[in-house]
Design a protein around this motif. Structure first.
Motif, PDB file in Angstrom:
ATOM      1  N   ASP A 160      40.441  42.245  31.143  1.00 11.40           N
ATOM      2  CA  ASP A 160      40.367  43.453  29.920  1.00 11.40           C
ATOM      3  C   ASP A 160      41.884  43.980  29.564  1.00 11.40           C
ATOM      4  O   ASP A 160      41.988  44.048  28.373  1.00 11.40           O
ATOM      5  N   ILE A 161      42.526  44.013  30.621  1.00 12.83           N
ATOM      6  CA  ILE A 161      44.017  44.714  30.222  1.00 12.83           C
ATOM      7  C   ILE A 161      44.630  43.548  29.496  1.00 12.83           C
ATOM      8  O   ILE A 161      45.341  43.931  28.265  1.00 12.83           O
ATOM      9  N   ALA A 162      44.727  42.491  29.887  1.00 14.24           N
ATOM     10  CA  ALA A 162      45.410  41.437  29.366  1.00 14.24           C
ATOM     11  C   ALA A 162      45.012  41.212  27.829  1.00 14.24           C
ATOM     12  O   ALA A 162      45.690  40.736  27.018  1.00 14.24           O
ATOM     13  N   GLU A 163      43.573  41.234  27.597  1.00 11.33           N
ATOM     14  CA  GLU A 163      43.227  41.136  26.343  1.00 11.33           C
ATOM     15  C   GLU A 163      43.582  42.259  25.303  1.00 11.33           C
ATOM     16  O   GLU A 163      43.809  42.072  24.165  1.00 11.33           O
ATOM     17  N   ALA A 164      43.679  43.389  26.041  1.00  9.81           N
ATOM     18  CA  ALA A 164      44.309  44.712  25.205  1.00  9.81           C
ATOM     19  C   ALA A 164      45.643  44.435  24.772  1.00  9.81           C
ATOM     20  O   ALA A 164      46.019  44.982  23.591  1.00  9.81           O
ATOM     21  N   VAL A 165      46.390  43.936  25.697  1.00  7.67           N
ATOM     22  CA  VAL A 165      47.976  43.862  25.403  1.00  7.67           C
ATOM     23  C   VAL A 165      48.385  42.738  24.880  1.00  7.67           C
ATOM     24  O   VAL A 165      49.574  42.212  24.851  1.00  7.67           O
ATOM     25  N   ASP A 166      47.415  41.793  24.725  1.00  9.83           N
ATOM     26  CA  ASP A 166      47.694  40.308  24.242  1.00  9.83           C
ATOM     27  C   ASP A 166      48.486  39.542  25.095  1.00  9.83           C
ATOM     28  O   ASP A 166      49.579  38.934  24.747  1.00  9.83           O
ATOM     29  N   TYR A 167      48.087  39.347  26.277  1.00  9.96           N
ATOM     30  CA  TYR A 167      48.715  38.660  27.470  1.00  9.96           C
ATOM     31  C   TYR A 167      47.996  37.689  28.018  1.00  9.96           C
ATOM     32  O   TYR A 167      46.735  38.014  28.139  1.00  9.96           O
ATOM     33  N   PRO A 168      48.408  36.553  28.179  1.00  9.05           N
ATOM     34  CA  PRO A 168      47.491  35.471  28.813  1.00  9.05           C
ATOM     35  C   PRO A 168      47.445  35.480  30.288  1.00  9.05           C
ATOM     36  O   PRO A 168      48.137  36.257  30.939  1.00  9.05           O
ATOM     37  N   TYR A 169      46.000  35.310  30.770  1.00  7.64           N
ATOM     38  CA  TYR A 169      45.648  35.445  32.025  1.00  7.64           C
ATOM     39  C   TYR A 169      44.822  34.294  32.420  1.00  7.64           C
ATOM     40  O   TYR A 169      43.870  33.884  31.884  1.00  7.64           O
ATOM     41  N   VAL A 170      45.123  33.816  33.703  1.00  9.78           N
ATOM     42  CA  VAL A 170      44.420  32.797  34.198  1.00  9.78           C
ATOM     43  C   VAL A 170      43.351  33.299  35.313  1.00  9.78           C
ATOM     44  O   VAL A 170      43.478  34.197  35.764  1.00  9.78           O
ATOM     45  N   PRO A 171      42.434  32.577  35.361  1.00  9.38           N
ATOM     46  CA  PRO A 171      41.276  32.725  36.405  1.00  9.38           C
ATOM     47  C   PRO A 171      41.757  32.589  37.796  1.00  9.38           C
ATOM     48  O   PRO A 171      42.510  31.998  38.026  1.00  9.38           O
ATOM     49  N   PRO A 172      40.898  32.960  38.915  1.00 14.57           N
ATOM     50  CA  PRO A 172      41.291  32.654  40.242  1.00 14.57           C
ATOM     51  C   PRO A 172      41.576  31.116  40.581  1.00 14.57           C
ATOM     52  O   PRO A 172      41.067  30.322  40.016  1.00 14.57           O
ATOM     53  N   ALA A 173      42.215  31.060  41.795  1.00 16.00           N
ATOM     54  CA  ALA A 173      42.051  29.598  42.259  1.00 16.00           C
ATOM     55  C   ALA A 173      40.590  29.218  42.760  1.00 16.00           C
ATOM     56  O   ALA A 173      39.618  30.132  42.754  1.00 16.00           O
ATOM     57  N   ALA A 174      40.692  28.046  42.573  1.00 14.01           N
ATOM     58  CA  ALA A 174      38.870  27.329  42.968  1.00 14.01           C
ATOM     59  C   ALA A 174      38.484  27.821  44.173  1.00 14.01           C
ATOM     60  O   ALA A 174      37.248  28.331  44.216  1.00 14.01           O
ATOM     61  N   GLY A 175      39.128  27.853  45.244  1.00 18.91           N
ATOM     62  CA  GLY A 175      38.500  28.139  46.353  1.00 18.91           C
ATOM     63  C   GLY A 175      38.420  29.771  46.484  1.00 18.91           C
ATOM     64  O   GLY A 175      37.141  30.113  46.881  1.00 18.91           O
ATOM     65  N   HIS A 176      38.908  30.440  45.751  1.00 17.54           N
ATOM     66  CA  HIS A 176      38.774  32.074  45.753  1.00 17.54           C
ATOM     67  C   HIS A 176      37.571  32.363  44.844  1.00 17.54           C
ATOM     68  O   HIS A 176      36.738  33.078  45.099  1.00 17.54           O
ATOM     69  N   LEU A 177      37.640  31.582  43.604  1.00 19.32           N
ATOM     70  CA  LEU A 177      36.295  31.632  42.733  1.00 19.32           C
ATOM     71  C   LEU A 177      35.063  31.178  43.325  1.00 19.32           C
ATOM     72  O   LEU A 177      34.087  31.789  43.081  1.00 19.32           O
ATOM     73  N   HIS A 178      35.111  30.196  44.124  1.00 18.75           N
ATOM     74  CA  HIS A 178      33.834  29.867  44.718  1.00 18.75           C
ATOM     75  C   HIS A 178      33.365  30.980  45.673  1.00 18.75           C
ATOM     76  O   HIS A 178      32.137  31.082  45.734  1.00 18.75           O
ATOM     77  N   GLN A 179      34.320  31.644  46.486  1.00 18.88           N
ATOM     78  CA  GLN A 179      33.819  32.625  47.104  1.00 18.88           C
ATOM     79  C   GLN A 179      33.101  33.857  46.632  1.00 18.88           C
ATOM     80  O   GLN A 179      32.060  34.518  46.994  1.00 18.88           O
ATOM     81  N   MET A 180      33.849  34.032  45.247  1.00 17.44           N
ATOM     82  CA  MET A 180      33.280  35.270  44.509  1.00 17.44           C
ATOM     83  C   MET A 180      31.928  34.919  43.820  1.00 17.44           C
ATOM     84  O   MET A 180      30.834  35.654  44.013  1.00 17.44           O
ATOM     85  N   VAL A 181      31.824  33.476  43.382  1.00 14.41           N
ATOM     86  CA  VAL A 181      30.446  33.124  42.836  1.00 14.41           C
ATOM     87  C   VAL A 181      29.461  33.086  44.104  1.00 14.41           C
ATOM     88  O   VAL A 181      28.191  33.481  43.840  1.00 14.41           O
ATOM     89  N   ASP A 182      29.811  32.740  45.513  1.00 13.48           N
ATOM     90  CA  ASP A 182      28.759  32.615  46.316  1.00 13.48           C
ATOM     91  C   ASP A 182      28.321  34.101  46.633  1.00 13.48           C
ATOM     92  O   ASP A 182      27.114  34.274  46.896  1.00 13.48           O
ATOM     93  N   LEU A 183      29.197  35.271  46.518  1.00 15.98           N
ATOM     94  CA  LEU A 183      28.864  36.433  46.590  1.00 15.98           C
ATOM     95  C   LEU A 183      27.654  36.811  45.637  1.00 15.98           C
ATOM     96  O   LEU A 183      26.688  37.483  46.162  1.00 15.98           O
TER      97      LEU A 183
END
Length: 444
Positions: free
Chosen positions: A311-334
């Motif tokens: 949300d912050i990166a979108e507001a200040v027009d800054y590129p932002y990347v998603p989490p690493a695959a292993g970390h994103l998998h843990q978040m989706v699992d939760l």
């Protein structure tokens, strides 16, 4: 003394008895007129003309002065001047004459040629093709590589690594922002009941929200509450804590003042769980009307940190990347593990279809197959009829397929269930209830 025509009778050389022939005397040169002036024979001086090339003016005359050397019409600058021009030459800042002189010098001077090559390589680094901004994932990759070669004495728990990586990424983003960007408006979005909700704040307000809710984890670990004496008594509701922090922050003049306390708090959380290790993994953290184990709470905080950093990166027009695959998998699992409880809460509120009546107690109920595709995805079987039961593949009555990025946007409340482009197959009510339960996981 005899005259020229007299002979004294002595025998002269020649034929015997022959009278010798004596040539008549020649007339003097002066008898035919005055003698011409002839130049004196040049005599070489061993000092001024060692090779005998200069004419002599004669006895008593001074030797001519040595001729002056003819100056070169275009003399080359000395070495020290050309060496001082190498930096300007590497930057293409020399004039045409200086450039020609330097390049001519480089063909004869090996040391200057080596120095010029190094300077040209350095100039290439000043104009890179790619951005000089550091990769936000650099810290996590370096740590991963270091820990893989030599394990740390106090390693970070696996369930806390996503929070460590996401807070480091957000910290890197905040370091590049000025005061004006901290005041930039940010639109926070989540889902309540059957409709999306929005609230506008600033970048500083978002960081205050993250710090206030992270304070729930801090107090559970025995750390200082960031709200201090202003913390609301009773149930530690995240929304109430956030609004309390915002009211106190209105008195601050500099919005950047929130950065350092938030960063220090995140460091303190990581140090605390690293020292405690697995002993605190199941420690309960209250979130108002529900609780999460500490291991799941860290995943929840990592997910919210990533979402609000976006949300912050979108507001200040800054590129932002998603989490690493292993970390994103843990978040989706939760999120997938929380869906049965979220579905049960919606049923109690009358927002979802009632569960199917089980023939006998303990019998497995219906299952929905949730397939999350892409980076960090996987397969989960969601129990539809009991939050305490485990879904089994043989009882699957519906199937949902979602991209991992879209599933996370749905769980964050950034898109509505109707907007989710999901592949759907099976019972329509079960599919609708699970999509709305996913959106209900979001909150301020």
């Amino acid at each position: 003394m005899k005259g020229p025509d007299e002979w004294d009778g002595r025998e002269l050389p020649g034929s015997p008895g022959e009278r010798p022939r004596i040539p008549s005397p020649r007339s003097a040169a002066e008898d035919h007129g005055p003698l011409p002036d002839t130049p004196p024979v040049p005599v070489a001086d061993p000092v001024t003309d060692p090779f005998g090339t200069l004419p002599d003016a004669g006895p008593g005359s001074e030797p001519p002065a040595a001729p002056l050397p003819v100056p070169d019409p275009d003399p080359a600058p000395p070495h020290r001047i050309l060496k001082s021009l190498l930096g300007a030459w590497a930057l293409s800042a020399c004039s045409a004459e200086e450039t020609a002189a330097v390049e001519a010098h480089l063909t004869d001077c090996a040391s200057c040629a080596d120095e010029a090559l190094r300077l040209r390589d350095a100039v290439g680094l000043l104009h890179p093709a790619d951005s000089l901004d550091l990769d936000p994932l650099l810290r996590s990759r370096v740590l991963e590589g270091c820990l893989g070669r030599r394990p740390a004495r106090i390693p970070v728990p696996d369930w806390a690594s996503p929070y460590d990586a996401e807070t480091a990424k957000l910290d890197a983003l905040l370091r590049d922002m000025g005061e004006a960007e901290w005041r930039a408006p940010v639109r926070l979005r989540w889902f309540e009941g059957e409709r999306p909700v929005e609230r506008e704040t600033t970048v500083a307000g978002v960081m205050g929200h993250l710090m206030a809710v992270d304070g729930l984890v801090a107090t559970a670990l025995g750390l200082t509450d960031p709200l201090g004496t202003a913390a609301p008594p009773g149930t530690p509701d995240p929304l109430i804590r956030t609004e309390t922090f915002w009211r106190a922050a209105d008195e601050r003049e500099n919005p950047l003042a929130i950065h350092a306390p938030w960063r220090d708090q995140s460091y303190a959380l990581m140090r605390q769980v690293s020292f405690a290790g697995s002993k605190v993994a199941e420690l309960a953290v209250p979130y108002g009307d529900f609780r999460l184990a500490l291991r799941d709470s860290f995943l929840d905080r990592a997910f919210e940190c990533w979402v609000h950093a976006g949300d912050i990166a979108e507001a200040v027009d800054y590129p932002y990347v998603p989490p690493a695959a292993g970390h994103l998998h843990q978040m989706v699992d939760l999120a997938a593990r929380l869906l049965p409880s979220a579905l049960a809460d919606r049923r109690r509120a009358g927002l979802a279809a009632p569960p199917q009546r089980l023939v006998e107690a303990g019998a497995p109920g219906r299952t929905l197959h949730l397939e999350v595709e892409g980076n960090g995805g996987g397969h989960w079987y969601i129990a539809l009829d009991s939050p305490a039961a485990l879904g089994t593949p043989d009882r699957t009555v519906a199937h949902i397929a979602l991209d991992s990025a879209e599933f996370c946007q749905l769980a964050a409340g950034h898109i509505s269930p109707e907007e989710a482009a999901a592949g759907q197959n099976g019972e329509r009510d079960a599919i609708r209830d699970v999509l709305f339960a996913t959106a209900s996981l979001s909150r301020l």
